[in-house]
Structures are given as C-alpha cells and as structure tokens.
Scaffold this motif. Structure first.
Motif, PDB file in Angstrom:
ATOM      1  N   PHE A 304      70.319  57.166  55.459  1.00 19.14           N
ATOM      2  CA  PHE A 304      71.432  57.759  56.188  1.00 19.14           C
ATOM      3  C   PHE A 304      71.315  57.454  57.682  1.00 19.14           C
ATOM      4  O   PHE A 304      72.278  57.008  58.336  1.00 19.14           O
ATOM      5  N   LYS A 305      70.134  57.687  58.212  1.00 21.45           N
ATOM      6  CA  LYS A 305      69.910  57.509  59.643  1.00 21.45           C
ATOM      7  C   LYS A 305      70.122  56.053  60.065  1.00 21.45           C
ATOM      8  O   LYS A 305      70.772  55.775  61.092  1.00 21.45           O
ATOM      9  N   GLU A 306      69.594  55.118  59.287  1.00 19.97           N
ATOM     10  CA  GLU A 306      69.759  53.697  59.610  1.00 19.97           C
ATOM     11  C   GLU A 306      71.226  53.274  59.525  1.00 19.97           C
ATOM     12  O   GLU A 306      71.714  52.529  60.376  1.00 19.97           O
ATOM     13  N   TYR A 307      71.919  53.778  58.504  1.00 21.10           N
ATOM     14  CA  TYR A 307      73.332  53.425  58.346  1.00 21.10           C
ATOM     15  C   TYR A 307      74.135  53.913  59.549  1.00 21.10           C
ATOM     16  O   TYR A 307      74.968  53.177  60.102  1.00 21.10           O
ATOM     17  N   ILE A 308      73.905  55.138  59.966  1.00 21.08           N
ATOM     18  CA  ILE A 308      74.634  55.695  61.109  1.00 21.08           C
ATOM     19  C   ILE A 308      74.346  54.892  62.370  1.00 21.08           C
ATOM     20  O   ILE A 308      75.250  54.576  63.157  1.00 21.08           O
ATOM     21  N   GLN A 309      73.089  54.546  62.586  1.00 21.31           N
ATOM     22  CA  GLN A 309      72.722  53.787  63.783  1.00 21.31           C
ATOM     23  C   GLN A 309      73.432  52.434  63.830  1.00 21.31           C
ATOM     24  O   GLN A 309      73.831  51.967  64.894  1.00 21.31           O
ATOM     25  N   GLU A 310      73.601  51.819  62.659  1.00 15.88           N
ATOM     26  CA  GLU A 310      74.211  50.490  62.606  1.00 15.88           C
ATOM     27  C   GLU A 310      75.735  50.535  62.582  1.00 15.88           C
ATOM     28  O   GLU A 310      76.398  49.714  63.227  1.00 15.88           O
ATOM     29  N   LYS A 311      76.314  51.494  61.846  1.00 11.23           N
ATOM     30  CA  LYS A 311      77.754  51.463  61.594  1.00 11.23           C
ATOM     31  C   LYS A 311      78.543  52.532  62.366  1.00 11.23           C
ATOM     32  O   LYS A 311      79.722  52.331  62.651  1.00 11.23           O
ATOM     33  N   ILE A 312      77.916  53.661  62.673  1.00  7.99           N
ATOM     34  CA  ILE A 312      78.632  54.735  63.389  1.00  7.99           C
ATOM     35  C   ILE A 312      77.713  55.282  64.476  1.00  7.99           C
ATOM     36  O   ILE A 312      77.315  56.452  64.454  1.00  7.99           O
ATOM     37  N   PRO A 313      77.342  54.466  65.452  1.00 10.19           N
ATOM     38  CA  PRO A 313      76.337  54.883  66.434  1.00 10.19           C
ATOM     39  C   PRO A 313      76.770  56.039  67.336  1.00 10.19           C
ATOM     40  O   PRO A 313      75.932  56.611  68.046  1.00 10.19           O
ATOM     41  N   SER A 314      78.050  56.378  67.308  1.00  8.62           N
ATOM     42  CA  SER A 314      78.507  57.508  68.122  1.00  8.62           C
ATOM     43  C   SER A 314      78.033  58.844  67.566  1.00  8.62           C
ATOM     44  O   SER A 314      78.012  59.852  68.288  1.00  8.62           O
ATOM     45  N   LEU A 315      77.644  58.871  66.289  1.00  4.40           N
ATOM     46  CA  LEU A 315      77.150  60.112  65.706  1.00  4.40           C
ATOM     47  C   LEU A 315      75.650  60.254  65.960  1.00  4.40           C
ATOM     48  O   LEU A 315      74.930  59.253  66.038  1.00  4.40           O
ATOM     49  N   ARG A 316      75.202  61.481  66.064  1.00  4.50           N
ATOM     50  CA  ARG A 316      73.780  61.735  66.315  1.00  4.50           C
ATOM     51  C   ARG A 316      73.185  62.505  65.146  1.00  4.50           C
ATOM     52  O   ARG A 316      73.640  63.604  64.831  1.00  4.50           O
ATOM     53  N   VAL A 317      72.168  61.911  64.532  1.00  5.32           N
ATOM     54  CA  VAL A 317      71.515  62.512  63.370  1.00  5.32           C
ATOM     55  C   VAL A 317      70.241  63.212  63.823  1.00  5.32           C
ATOM     56  O   VAL A 317      69.362  62.594  64.426  1.00  5.32           O
ATOM     57  N   HIS A 318      70.132  64.496  63.525  1.00  2.44           N
ATOM     58  CA  HIS A 318      68.925  65.233  63.913  1.00  2.44           C
ATOM     59  C   HIS A 318      67.797  64.967  62.911  1.00  2.44           C
ATOM     60  O   HIS A 318      68.037  64.731  61.727  1.00  2.44           O
ATOM     61  N   GLU A 319      66.576  65.029  63.409  1.00  2.00           N
ATOM     62  CA  GLU A 319      65.414  64.744  62.570  1.00  2.00           C
ATOM     63  C   GLU A 319      65.337  65.717  61.397  1.00  2.00           C
ATOM     64  O   GLU A 319      65.565  66.928  61.561  1.00  2.00           O
ATOM     65  N   LEU A 320      65.005  65.190  60.234  1.00  2.00           N
ATOM     66  CA  LEU A 320      64.816  66.020  59.049  1.00  2.00           C
ATOM     67  C   LEU A 320      63.363  66.481  59.010  1.00  2.00           C
ATOM     68  O   LEU A 320      62.480  65.781  58.522  1.00  2.00           O
ATOM     69  N   GLU A 321      63.109  67.676  59.535  1.00  2.00           N
ATOM     70  CA  GLU A 321      61.773  68.265  59.470  1.00  2.00           C
ATOM     71  C   GLU A 321      61.606  69.038  58.166  1.00  2.00           C
ATOM     72  O   GLU A 321      60.550  68.988  57.532  1.00  2.00           O
ATOM     73  N   GLY A 322      62.645  69.774  57.786  1.00  2.00           N
ATOM     74  CA  GLY A 322      62.589  70.578  56.578  1.00  2.00           C
ATOM     75  C   GLY A 322      63.968  70.768  55.982  1.00  2.00           C
ATOM     76  O   GLY A 322      64.977  70.435  56.602  1.00  2.00           O
ATOM     77  N   THR A 323      64.036  71.318  54.775  1.00  2.00           N
ATOM     78  CA  THR A 323      65.237  71.475  53.947  1.00  2.00           C
ATOM     79  C   THR A 323      65.695  70.101  53.463  1.00  2.00           C
ATOM     80  O   THR A 323      65.123  69.073  53.853  1.00  2.00           O
ATOM     81  N   TYR A 324      66.755  70.063  52.645  1.00  2.00           N
ATOM     82  CA  TYR A 324      67.370  68.771  52.313  1.00  2.00           C
ATOM     83  C   TYR A 324      68.785  68.725  52.883  1.00  2.00           C
ATOM     84  O   TYR A 324      69.690  68.109  52.327  1.00  2.00           O
ATOM     85  N   LEU A 325      68.932  69.354  54.069  1.00  2.00           N
ATOM     86  CA  LEU A 325      70.218  69.475  54.738  1.00  2.00           C
ATOM     87  C   LEU A 325      70.146  68.765  56.081  1.00  2.00           C
ATOM     88  O   LEU A 325      69.231  69.010  56.871  1.00  2.00           O
ATOM     89  N   LEU A 326      71.107  67.884  56.324  1.00  2.00           N
ATOM     90  CA  LEU A 326      71.067  67.059  57.531  1.00  2.00           C
ATOM     91  C   LEU A 326      72.148  67.524  58.503  1.00  2.00           C
ATOM     92  O   LEU A 326      73.316  67.660  58.141  1.00  2.00           O
ATOM     93  N   TRP A 327      71.752  67.741  59.742  1.00  4.11           N
ATOM     94  CA  TRP A 327      72.607  68.263  60.800  1.00  4.11           C
ATOM     95  C   TRP A 327      73.048  67.099  61.687  1.00  4.11           C
ATOM     96  O   TRP A 327      72.210  66.423  62.282  1.00  4.11           O
ATOM     97  N   VAL A 328      74.332  66.843  61.731  1.00  9.79           N
ATOM     98  CA  VAL A 328      74.858  65.654  62.410  1.00  9.79           C
ATOM     99  C   VAL A 328      75.852  66.063  63.489  1.00  9.79           C
ATOM    100  O   VAL A 328      76.791  66.835  63.237  1.00  9.79           O
TER     101      VAL A 328
END
Length: 390
Positions: A304-328
């Motif tokens: 997910f993180k690599e895809y966003i960086q390459e295709k939608i770099p305007s979005l910011r993906v927060h680090e996944l430390e815990g849970t299986y929920l991603l905060w964008v």
C-alpha cells in the motif's frame, strides 16, 4: 501448516455487515469495503475443527466457560506478552464495546466527566454521550508524522473537569500507535494521582509490527491495577467478531463487583457457546495462523505504502505500528472532508471509515482495513489512483 490469505472468499449474501449492508448505511452498491475492522480471511483450521465438534455434539444450551477455558486464555497472554492474569479477574462479555458501556455505567454517574484521546475509536464517544456523561478530549499531537500524547494537557483536563474515567485505546485505533512502557507509566501515574479509573481497550494487542511491542496497561501500571479494566478479545485477532466473546480483566474486587452489577442490569446471563469454543481453540492453537496473518498484513502495508508513493504521492500514509488499520492523510488534495468522501465513495467506489467520525483531528483522514487479499487491496488502490488523478 501454510495458510492461504490470497484467496478471495465471496462473502456477499452471507449477512456480512462489511459486504451486505451498503443499502442499510445509505451507500451505493458495488463498493470495495475496507471500512469495518473485519478480516476477509478464513479462520485457522483448529478453530474450525473445534466448532465442527461442537456442532456435531448437537446440543447448544446455556453455557459457561469450560474448566480449561481460563488456562487457554491466560496461556496466550503469558506466551505472547509475558503477562500472567488471575482467574478471578476474568469477566466474559459479548464484546468490548458493550464492556466499555458497562464500565461507564458502573464507574461514573450522569454528568461525570470521561476523557478520551482523539482521534479515537468512535464507540468511545458514543458510550459517553449516550449514557449522559460529559465528554472530555485530550487530542493526540501529530509531531513529525507520529502521534504523541500531550501529558500536560491530559493532566490539566483531568483536574479542570474532575474527570472520573479515562477510556484508553492501546494499540490506538485509528492512528496505529503502539504506546511505549514509559508512555503507559506516565498515564498511569497521572490517573493514580487524581484517582481516575482506566478502561484500556486492548483488543488490537496481538497486532504489532516492525519491532513495536505491546505492553498490557495493567502490567505497566500495577499501582493502579485495582482501578483498571482491561478489555481483550479473540475477535479482531482471529476474525471471530460474529461469535461475540470478549475477555475483560478486572483485578480490583470493588471495581469488578461494580462492573458485574452493571452487566447484570442488562440481563446478560450466559456466554455464546460457540464463541467460548472458538476462543479456547484460538488461544491454544492459533499462534501459527496469527504469525502468518501478521506477516501478510504487514506485506499489504508495504504494498500500500509503495503504491501511494508512486501513484498518489499527495497522500500521506502513517506508519503501521499496530492494528491492521491504516490511517491516511488526504489533506494535501486541498479538498474539504465532504469532497474527499464524495471522491472516495462515488468516484473511486470505495467504502472507508471517514476520519471525522473519530473526533477532533480526524477530519482530513480516512481509515483503511488491510486485512484482505492483496488482489482486493490492489484493485482498491487502482480505483483510488484513478479517481484522485482525474
């Protein structure tokens, strides 16, 4: 054994809230649902085997935990967290959200102040408001891309509002922080100083990644254990939410008695027999499945993180430390939260949890569930990229 997390299992028409409830929630059909914290993975074989045996027995009457249930549950926490709970601490409920509501009723009176750390799991605020308590926020602080606790504000809010109860999310949903022992101990010391009860929602404790380690709040803060309620469950960990079984750990006898009195007023009488069976099997035999599941989810995060960086770099993906929920973070798109929601729902065809429902600080965010086959995640990202880039 090697488990399969890539296969797409059709859940349409099964009554799944995640997949079948679009009309009920006023959503269009055909969306890819990545909203509710519900996995699209088949559960571990030992759990299925145990449930088959239960079904074959043919009698499903009122049940209480088997004599071996506590050994399975405590063994899990000893093995995975080096934490040893006691049997008398255990209260079984139908879920963590009901347990939070029972705690609010048991430990506070109408008009009392209850504190949460926003943006946070929205049933917390619902439990406070619907029970006639006063909602107090200690917003998390976003510092260099990582959320932190403002301890000075935390204590000030407690003092200024005579806070009686703190509902704590650990690991944190939705921002994915795994709190350090030092952070836990600081919170515990402040709550101890001001005689504040703590309800620790630790339902996501089994999901930590990349060197981050979860510590049970009771273990980190034994000095306030008698005023702490720790809420755990196999539901998120093993995809068993529909079996409605949660393990609530309450060391303090007075706190436990008050909680039990609130529970009894709801008419709760007997646990879900299938849930008890599944939980015991999961905690005895689920390590292998969970370890593989965590690896797969973390790979989904990296994808997910690599895809966003390459295709939608305007979005910011927060680090996944815990849970299986991603905060964008969608704020760089320059759109209002309503415009972002329209883009996601009507142009990308995705069903996410919009950030504003998590309270202050969530307005420009969206929460994604990573517990799905990678092909589903890939299609969702392609839809999102197409919508944003148009």
């Amino acid at each position: 054994m090697k488990y399969d997390f890539d296969s797409v299992i059709d859940r349409k028409g099964t009554g799944s809230i995640k997949h079948d409830a679009a009309a009920r929630f006023g959503k269009p059909e055909g969306l890819i649902p990545l909203w509710v914290a519900d996995m699209d993975f088949k559960v571990a074989e030992p759990i299925i085997d145990a449930l088959r045996q239960k079904v074959d027995h043919g009698i499903y009457g009122y049940e209480s935990p088997s004599p071996t249930y506590f050994d399975a549950a405590s063994g899990w926490f000893i093995r995975r967290f080096n934490w040893t709970p006691k049997e008398e601490w255990l209260v079984i409920t139908s879920g963590v959200v009901p347990a939070v509501n029972y705690a609010v009723k048991a430990l506070t009176f109408e008009g009392d102040s209850v504190l949460i750390q926003t943006p946070v799991y929205y049933p917390f605020s619902n439990a406070i408001n619907s029970n006639g308590r006063k909602l107090i926020e200690n917003p998390l602080v976003l510092n260099n891309g990582r959320y932190e606790i403002d301890f000075e504000d935390f204590e000030k809010k407690i003092v200024d509002n005579s806070v009686k109860l703190f509902i704590f999310c650990s690991p944190h949903n939705p921002v994915s922080r795994v709190w350090t022992i030092e952070e836990l101990q600081t919170l515990g010391a402040i709550c101890k100083k001001h005689d504040v009860f703590v309800v620790a929602d630790e339902i996501h404790c089994d999901f930590t990644f990349n060197g981050h380690k979860h510590t049970m709040f009771i273990d980190a803060c034994p000095e306030i254990a008698d005023k702490t309620i720790s809420c755990t469950a196999p539901s998120k960990t093993f995809n068993l939410a529909g079996l409605q079984t949660s393990n609530i750990w309450i060391p303090g006898e007075d706190t436990r008695n008050r909680f039990m009195e609130a529970l009894e007023t709801t008419g709760f009488f007997s646990s879900n027999s299938m849930g008890l069976t599944a939980c015991e099997a999961a905690y005895r035999h689920g390590d292998e499945w969970l370890d593989q599941c965590k690896d797969y989810i973390y790979e989904n995060y990296l994808f997910f993180k690599e895809y966003i960086q390459e295709k939608i770099p305007s979005l910011r993906v927060h680090e996944l430390e815990g849970t299986y929920l991603l905060w964008v973070d969608f704020s760089a798109l320059g759109k209002t939260p309503e415009e972002v929601n329209d883009l996601i729902l009507n142009k990308a065809g995705l069903w996410l949890d919009e950030g504003k429902m998590f309270g202050t600080g969530g307005e420009n965010f969206q929460r994604f569930v990573l517990a799905c086959p990678r092909s589903v995640l890939a299609e969702a990202l392609e839809r999102l990229a197409s919508a944003v880039n148009q």
